[in-house]
Design a protein around this motif. Structure first.
Motif, PDB file in Angstrom:
ATOM      1  N   GLN A   9       2.361  15.057   0.165  1.00  0.00           N
ATOM      2  CA  GLN A   9       1.638  14.230  -0.234  1.00  0.00           C
ATOM      3  C   GLN A   9       2.104  12.043  -0.190  1.00  0.00           C
ATOM      4  OE1 GLN A   9      -1.549  14.677  -1.511  1.00  0.00           O
ATOM      5  NE2 GLN A   9      -2.103  12.265  -1.313  1.00  0.00           N
ATOM      6  N   ALA A  10       1.980  11.503   0.103  1.00  0.00           N
ATOM      7  CA  ALA A  10       2.035  10.073   0.455  1.00  0.00           C
ATOM      8  C   ALA A  10       1.221   9.218  -0.672  1.00  0.00           C
ATOM      9  CB  ALA A  10       2.220   9.684   1.368  1.00  0.00           C
ATOM     10  N   ASP A  11       1.531   8.353  -1.406  1.00  0.00           N
ATOM     11  CA  ASP A  11       0.456   6.783  -1.750  1.00  0.00           C
ATOM     12  C   ASP A  11       0.183   6.150  -0.756  1.00  0.00           C
ATOM     13  OD1 ASP A  11       1.549   8.390  -3.824  1.00  0.00           O
ATOM     14  OD2 ASP A  11       3.001   7.263  -4.102  1.00  0.00           O
ATOM     15  N   LEU A  12       0.594   5.846   0.242  1.00  0.00           N
ATOM     16  CA  LEU A  12       0.428   4.791   1.729  1.00  0.00           C
ATOM     17  C   LEU A  12       1.352   6.103   2.360  1.00  0.00           C
ATOM     18  CD1 LEU A  12      -0.901   2.321   2.407  1.00  0.00           C
ATOM     19  CD2 LEU A  12       1.857   2.148   1.968  1.00  0.00           C
ATOM     20  N   THR A  13       0.295   5.405   3.589  1.00  0.00           N
ATOM     21  CA  THR A  13      -0.033   5.622   5.077  1.00  0.00           C
ATOM     22  C   THR A  13       0.137   5.192   5.952  1.00  0.00           C
ATOM     23  OG1 THR A  13      -0.264   8.308   4.656  1.00  0.00           O
ATOM     24  CG2 THR A  13       0.143   7.827   6.881  1.00  0.00           C
ATOM     25  N   LEU A  14       1.016   4.539   6.711  1.00  0.00           N
ATOM     26  CA  LEU A  14       0.311   3.755   7.945  1.00  0.00           C
ATOM     27  C   LEU A  14       0.394   4.294   8.979  1.00  0.00           C
ATOM     28  CD1 LEU A  14       0.646   0.911   9.170  1.00  0.00           C
ATOM     29  CD2 LEU A  14       3.430   1.397   9.728  1.00  0.00           C
ATOM     30  N   ALA A  36       2.209  -7.262  11.507  1.00  0.00           N
ATOM     31  CA  ALA A  36       1.743  -7.044  10.467  1.00  0.00           C
ATOM     32  C   ALA A  36       0.844  -5.774  10.021  1.00  0.00           C
ATOM     33  CB  ALA A  36       0.510  -8.607  10.543  1.00  0.00           C
ATOM     34  N   VAL A  37       0.959  -5.605   9.635  1.00  0.00           N
ATOM     35  CA  VAL A  37       0.348  -4.442   8.483  1.00  0.00           C
ATOM     36  C   VAL A  37      -0.821  -4.705   7.374  1.00  0.00           C
ATOM     37  CG1 VAL A  37       0.538  -2.790   6.418  1.00  0.00           C
ATOM     38  CG2 VAL A  37       2.382  -3.244   8.190  1.00  0.00           C
ATOM     39  N   ARG A  38      -1.802  -4.019   7.920  1.00  0.00           N
ATOM     40  CA  ARG A  38      -3.063  -4.454   7.104  1.00  0.00           C
ATOM     41  C   ARG A  38      -3.520  -2.803   6.324  1.00  0.00           C
ATOM     42  NH1 ARG A  38      -6.859  -7.741  10.732  1.00  0.00           N
ATOM     43  NH2 ARG A  38      -5.737  -9.107  10.460  1.00  0.00           N
ATOM     44  N   LEU A  39      -3.799  -3.115   5.335  1.00  0.00           N
ATOM     45  CA  LEU A  39      -4.817  -2.277   4.447  1.00  0.00           C
ATOM     46  C   LEU A  39      -5.960  -1.454   4.970  1.00  0.00           C
ATOM     47  CD1 LEU A  39      -4.681  -0.391   1.709  1.00  0.00           C
ATOM     48  CD2 LEU A  39      -5.296  -2.110   0.264  1.00  0.00           C
ATOM     49  N   LEU A  40      -6.104  -0.860   4.993  1.00  0.00           N
ATOM     50  CA  LEU A  40      -7.874   0.209   5.652  1.00  0.00           C
ATOM     51  C   LEU A  40      -8.396   0.394   4.749  1.00  0.00           C
ATOM     52  CD1 LEU A  40      -9.078   0.596   7.569  1.00  0.00           C
ATOM     53  CD2 LEU A  40      -7.860   2.158   8.665  1.00  0.00           C
ATOM     54  N   SER A  41      -7.705   1.565   3.729  1.00  0.00           N
ATOM     55  CA  SER A  41      -8.184   2.162   2.569  1.00  0.00           C
ATOM     56  C   SER A  41      -8.061   2.575   1.407  1.00  0.00           C
ATOM     57  CB  SER A  41      -9.330   3.037   3.340  1.00  0.00           C
ATOM     58  OG  SER A  41      -8.272   4.137   3.636  1.00  0.00           O
ATOM     59  N   GLY A  46      -4.688   8.655  -1.437  1.00  0.00           N
ATOM     60  CA  GLY A  46      -3.570   7.706  -1.085  1.00  0.00           C
ATOM     61  C   GLY A  46      -3.939   7.068   0.026  1.00  0.00           C
ATOM     62  N   ASP A  47      -3.632   5.670  -0.063  1.00  0.00           N
ATOM     63  CA  ASP A  47      -3.958   4.678   0.467  1.00  0.00           C
ATOM     64  C   ASP A  47      -3.627   4.819   2.124  1.00  0.00           C
ATOM     65  OD1 ASP A  47      -4.806   3.593  -1.761  1.00  0.00           O
ATOM     66  OD2 ASP A  47      -2.956   1.913  -2.161  1.00  0.00           O
ATOM     67  N   VAL A  48      -4.238   3.729   3.089  1.00  0.00           N
ATOM     68  CA  VAL A  48      -3.846   4.001   4.294  1.00  0.00           C
ATOM     69  C   VAL A  48      -3.988   2.302   5.331  1.00  0.00           C
ATOM     70  CG1 VAL A  48      -4.774   4.346   6.542  1.00  0.00           C
ATOM     71  CG2 VAL A  48      -5.165   6.408   4.474  1.00  0.00           C
ATOM     72  N   VAL A  68       7.267  -2.627   3.542  1.00  0.00           N
ATOM     73  CA  VAL A  68       7.778  -2.031   1.516  1.00  0.00           C
ATOM     74  C   VAL A  68       6.822  -3.176   1.051  1.00  0.00           C
ATOM     75  CG1 VAL A  68       9.879  -1.786   0.399  1.00  0.00           C
ATOM     76  CG2 VAL A  68       9.596  -0.920   2.886  1.00  0.00           C
ATOM     77  N   LYS A  69       6.616  -4.096   1.643  1.00  0.00           N
ATOM     78  CA  LYS A  69       6.166  -5.229   0.810  1.00  0.00           C
ATOM     79  C   LYS A  69       4.760  -5.170   0.224  1.00  0.00           C
ATOM     80  CE  LYS A  69       4.691 -10.344   0.760  1.00  0.00           C
ATOM     81  NZ  LYS A  69       3.547  -9.674   0.162  1.00  0.00           N
ATOM     82  N   LEU A  70       3.880  -4.597   1.330  1.00  0.00           N
ATOM     83  CA  LEU A  70       2.398  -4.219   0.780  1.00  0.00           C
ATOM     84  C   LEU A  70       2.110  -2.417  -0.241  1.00  0.00           C
ATOM     85  CD1 LEU A  70      -0.468  -3.913   0.755  1.00  0.00           C
ATOM     86  CD2 LEU A  70      -0.490  -2.370   3.137  1.00  0.00           C
ATOM     87  N   ALA A  71       3.521  -1.759  -0.081  1.00  0.00           N
ATOM     88  CA  ALA A  71       3.474  -0.716  -0.222  1.00  0.00           C
ATOM     89  C   ALA A  71       3.902  -1.293  -2.140  1.00  0.00           C
ATOM     90  CB  ALA A  71       5.005   0.288  -0.032  1.00  0.00           C
ATOM     91  N   THR A  72       5.150  -1.918  -1.796  1.00  0.00           N
ATOM     92  CA  THR A  72       5.024  -2.547  -3.686  1.00  0.00           C
ATOM     93  C   THR A  72       4.031  -3.152  -4.134  1.00  0.00           C
ATOM     94  OG1 THR A  72       7.563  -3.117  -2.700  1.00  0.00           O
ATOM     95  CG2 THR A  72       6.934  -4.728  -4.449  1.00  0.00           C
ATOM     96  N   ASP A  73       3.754  -4.182  -3.383  1.00  0.00           N
ATOM     97  CA  ASP A  73       2.524  -4.569  -3.932  1.00  0.00           C
ATOM     98  C   ASP A  73       0.825  -4.023  -4.742  1.00  0.00           C
ATOM     99  OD1 ASP A  73       3.279  -7.420  -3.362  1.00  0.00           O
ATOM    100  OD2 ASP A  73       2.505  -7.389  -1.330  1.00  0.00           O
ATOM    101  N   LEU A  74       1.169  -2.458  -3.817  1.00  0.00           N
ATOM    102  CA  LEU A  74      -0.041  -1.578  -4.356  1.00  0.00           C
ATOM    103  C   LEU A  74       0.766  -0.096  -5.622  1.00  0.00           C
ATOM    104  CD1 LEU A  74      -0.924  -0.464  -0.731  1.00  0.00           C
ATOM    105  CD2 LEU A  74      -1.984  -2.013  -2.233  1.00  0.00           C
ATOM    106  N   GLY A  75       1.742  -0.678  -5.599  1.00  0.00           N
ATOM    107  CA  GLY A  75       2.710   0.499  -6.505  1.00  0.00           C
ATOM    108  C   GLY A  75       2.395   1.701  -6.033  1.00  0.00           C
ATOM    109  N   ALA A  76       2.877   1.750  -5.045  1.00  0.00           N
ATOM    110  CA  ALA A  76       3.519   3.139  -4.146  1.00  0.00           C
ATOM    111  C   ALA A  76       4.648   3.163  -4.259  1.00  0.00           C
ATOM    112  CB  ALA A  76       2.938   3.011  -2.366  1.00  0.00           C
ATOM    113  N   ARG A  77       4.555   4.745  -4.302  1.00  0.00           N
ATOM    114  CA  ARG A  77       6.019   5.494  -4.231  1.00  0.00           C
ATOM    115  C   ARG A  77       6.691   6.064  -3.090  1.00  0.00           C
ATOM    116  NH1 ARG A  77       9.554   3.213  -7.347  1.00  0.00           N
ATOM    117  NH2 ARG A  77      10.434   5.140  -8.487  1.00  0.00           N
TER     118      ARG A  77
END
Length: 445
Positions: A9-14, A36-41, A46-48, A68-77
């Motif tokens: 289980q992932a909190d964020l998947t790229l 660049a990485v962009r939040l999709l959903s 979990g977020d994508v 990693v910056k996006l994951a930190t902003d989203l609080g993804a562990r």
């Protein structure tokens, strides 16, 4: 941040754009740039996030940092990445970005704890884990303030590599002088801690056929000596041992990946360590000292000290049988003027060595640019002096080239010099620059 073999289980998947990109919302895919990485959903499962597949290691490094910056902003562990080209570089960049040095904070800053990349396994995974450990070691050395890290404690940190099977020898001031290393002794003369020469050896598997020497500048703090730096120029000088950190970090990585070393290759690291301070015994402009290879040097500028300690270490490495040498140093402000902070200057006496370093740097996503060893420039260091050489002509123009030419006077084997001034630190934090390039170079990647 820990590298995992997989995540249930992932909190964020790229995920990466493919032929099905037309099915994605236009506001997500429009003007999406490489790296660049962009939040999709976002969702309960979990977020994508989405990105373009990286076309080279440099783009992959940008993706790793952005993720990693996006994951930190989203609080993804827990973060998962779909299988992708250049997974090695992406993973290393992500692990470095997620590895937050909290030793000097009351509380650790939050960030991802687990990271997994699909398809990264076997020897590739082992190599990535080894390099990541080396980068972490290098970054911790550079980040350490000078009141905690000096030549003595740097040598103590190098000793920890013995637990991984490396042989570590430390020469103190008495042995350094006995070995004729007058330049290293002179630079350290103003410091209460004195000099150290750190030699780390990874023995070869089988009969030794090549000895690769990695030499790193280890100025743990640089005041400039009596040619003292202005206050603004001194604030980052704990990082003037970035070359030493890169070399020791590389040895940390190689020690963890011993099975991947080419058979017959012995690797040695030489770190001349000193503080360049002002004091009653400090070297003065106009002083003349003798190097380990017998050449004499007049010190015109005490703030051009890095080339002095490297000269002695290079001479000793050649004398002890190195068949090929690479030195790494935060050496000249002229390099920053020429190439900025992202690109290292590469000087070399051997075309094959140059090509191998360039290929390894590209595969690591680290940038190098070959610069000329324009021999006539050395004349500026040979005139108007009673010694064989001056250490400076006090003219900034061509300063990085002239420093490289100075070093060439102390080598007798194929040699390359990496001037990494500006590369070792970014935004006040150590980068670990060079560990990936040097490890790949040794492993023949």
């Amino acid at each position: 941040m820990q590298l995992m073999t997989g995540l249930e289980q992932a909190d964020l998947t790229l995920t990466f754009l493919s032929g099905e990109a037309a099915d994605l919302p236009a506001q997500v895919t429009r003007n999406l740039k490489p790296g660049a990485v962009r939040l999709l959903s976002r969702g309960a499962e979990g977020d994508v996030a989405v990105a373009l597949p990286p076309t080279d290691a440099a783009e992959a490094r940008e993706l790793g940092e952005a993720l990693v910056k996006l994951a930190t902003d989203l609080g993804a562990r827990a973060v998962r990445v779909e299988e992708t080209p250049h997974a090695d570089a992406l993973t290393l960049a992500a692990l470095a970005a997620g590895d937050r040095d909290a030793r000097y904070r009351a509380e650790a800053r939050p960030g991802p704890a687990e990271f997994a990349v699909e398809g990264l396994s076997g020897a590739n995974r082992a190599r990535v884990e080894a390099v990541a450990a080396g980068v972490r070691f290098a970054r911790e050395l550079v980040n350490a303030p000078a009141n905690l890290l000096n030549p003595v404690t740097l040598a103590r940190e190098a000793r920890t590599l013995e637990a991984l099977g490396a042989d570590v020898d430390i020469w103190d001031g008495t042995e350094i002088e006995a070995r004729g290393m007058g330049l290293l002794a002179a630079v350290a003369a103003g410091s209460a801690t004195g000099p150290r020469l750190i030699r780390v050896t990874l023995p070869a598997r089988g009969e030794v056929t090549r000895v690769l020497a990695l030499v790193g500048k280890g100025i743990t703090f640089d005041t400039g000596g009596y040619s003292i730096k202005p206050a603004a120029g001194m604030t980052t000088m704990k990082g003037d041992m970035g070359g030493a950190a890169a070399v020791l970090g590389t040895m940390r990585a190689l020690a963890a990946a011993r099975d991947l070393l080419p058979e017959g290759v012995e690797v040695r690291a030489y770190v001349p360590a000193a503080e360049n301070m002002v004091g009653p015994h400090a070297m003065r402009p106009g002083d003349i000292y003798r190097a380990a290879n017998g050449k004499t040097v007049e010190v015109v500028n005490t703030d051009a000290e890095g080339r002095l300690i490297l000269a002695d270490a290079l001479a000793v490495a050649c004398d002890e049988g190195a068949t090929e040498l690479v030195d790494v140093a935060t050496l000249t402000g002229a390099k920053v003027t020429a190439l900025g902070n992202d690109v290292a200057a590469l000087y070399s006496t051997d075309a094959d060595l140059t090509a191998r370093l360039q290929a390894s740097a590209e595969a690591s996503g680290e940038f190098v640019w070959e610069m000329p060893l324009h021999a006539p420039y050395l004349k500026a260091f040979q005139k108007d002096t009673l010694a064989d050489l001056r250490n400076s002509d006090m003219v900034p123009a061509g300063g990085s080239i002239k420093a490289a030419l100075f070093l060439r006077e102390f080598v007798t084997r194929p040699w390359a010099h990496l001037d990494i001034a500006g590369n070792a630190m970014k935004d006040g934090q150590a980068t670990g620059w060079g560990v990936g390039t040097l490890t790949g170079y040794v492993l023949g990647r």
